[in-house]
Design a protein around this motif. Structure first.
Motif, short mmCIF file in Angstrom:
data_model
loop_
_atom_site.label_atom_id
_atom_site.label_comp_id
_atom_site.label_asym_id
_atom_site.label_seq_id
_atom_site.Cartn_x
_atom_site.Cartn_y
_atom_site.Cartn_z
N GLY A 183 -74.10 27.85 -76.55
CA GLY A 183 -74.18 27.82 -78.08
C GLY A 183 -74.93 26.47 -78.57
N ILE A 184 -75.94 26.35 -77.90
CA ILE A 184 -76.74 24.95 -78.26
C ILE A 184 -78.03 25.50 -79.26
N THR A 185 -78.11 24.89 -80.43
CA THR A 185 -79.41 24.92 -81.37
C THR A 185 -80.29 23.85 -80.86
N ALA A 186 -81.44 24.17 -80.48
CA ALA A 186 -82.32 22.99 -80.03
C ALA A 186 -83.71 23.52 -80.90
N LEU A 187 -84.72 22.60 -80.77
CA LEU A 187 -86.06 22.91 -81.49
C LEU A 187 -86.99 22.94 -80.37
N LYS A 188 -88.09 23.90 -80.66
CA LYS A 188 -89.04 24.19 -79.38
C LYS A 188 -90.30 23.69 -79.60
N ASP A 189 -90.82 22.85 -78.56
CA ASP A 189 -92.16 22.24 -78.50
C ASP A 189 -93.03 23.37 -78.37
N PRO A 190 -94.43 23.09 -78.75
CA PRO A 190 -95.31 24.38 -78.28
C PRO A 190 -95.64 24.45 -76.92
#
Length: 165
Positions: A50-57
């Motif tokens: 249930g973790i929301t994280a940003l994605k690097d290219p």
């Protein structure tokens, strides 16, 4: 005679120090990307927790917990950090003690190189590192021959950036 030798020493010291300052950084920014199969495994892990994280290219996932302020590190920077490294089962494989660690960023795993650019001194970040941006498919062995990090491991780092030099 003593003045001449002291003067010679000072001139030599200035020459050595100035040549050190002119040394170029041996590192360059990498445009490496994790394969889709590794990125999907990281995504599955994040979803299961249930973790929301940003994605690097590159395929690295991250959560900026505090942005910090000041100089943003690059691969030629020396970074001073507190960190904890763990596996997806929460087992810690490495961490700093009460004293922070100091590293040249370009000499570290790509996950750190890509992730630390999102914070400045005083900042905190959590990185979810696919194997290709970590230690790849080779086991990392300690001095006693024990496997410390198995090949193809997804790594989770909690980092606090203390300083950038």
């Amino acid at each position: 005679m003593r003045k001449i030798s002291v003067c010679g020493f000072v001139i030599s010291l200035v020459f050595v120090l100035s040549s050190c300052l002119k040394e170029k950084c041996p590192y360059t920014e990498s445009n490496a990307k994790a394969p889709d199969s590794e990125v999907q495994k990281v995504e599955q892990y994040l979803e299961s927790k249930g973790i929301t994280a940003l994605k690097d290219p590159s395929g690295l996932y991250y959560i900026v917990e505090a942005a910090g302020s000041g100089k943003t590190p690059d691969v030629c920077s020396v970074v001073v950090v507190h960190y904890t490294g763990a596996f997806t089962n929460d087992q810690v494989f490495d961490k700093t003690s009460s004293s922070p660690a100091m590293f040249q960023l370009g000499g570290l795993i790509l996950g750190w190189q890509k992730g630390l650019k999102y914070i400045q001194p005083g900042g905190r970040i959590k990185l979810f590192v696919p194997p290709s941006l970590g230690y790849g498919n080779k086991d990392q062995i300690d001095d006693n021959g024990n496997v410390v990090i198995p090949g193809n491991s997804i790594l989770i780092f909690s980092l606090e950036l203390i300083d950038v030099q």
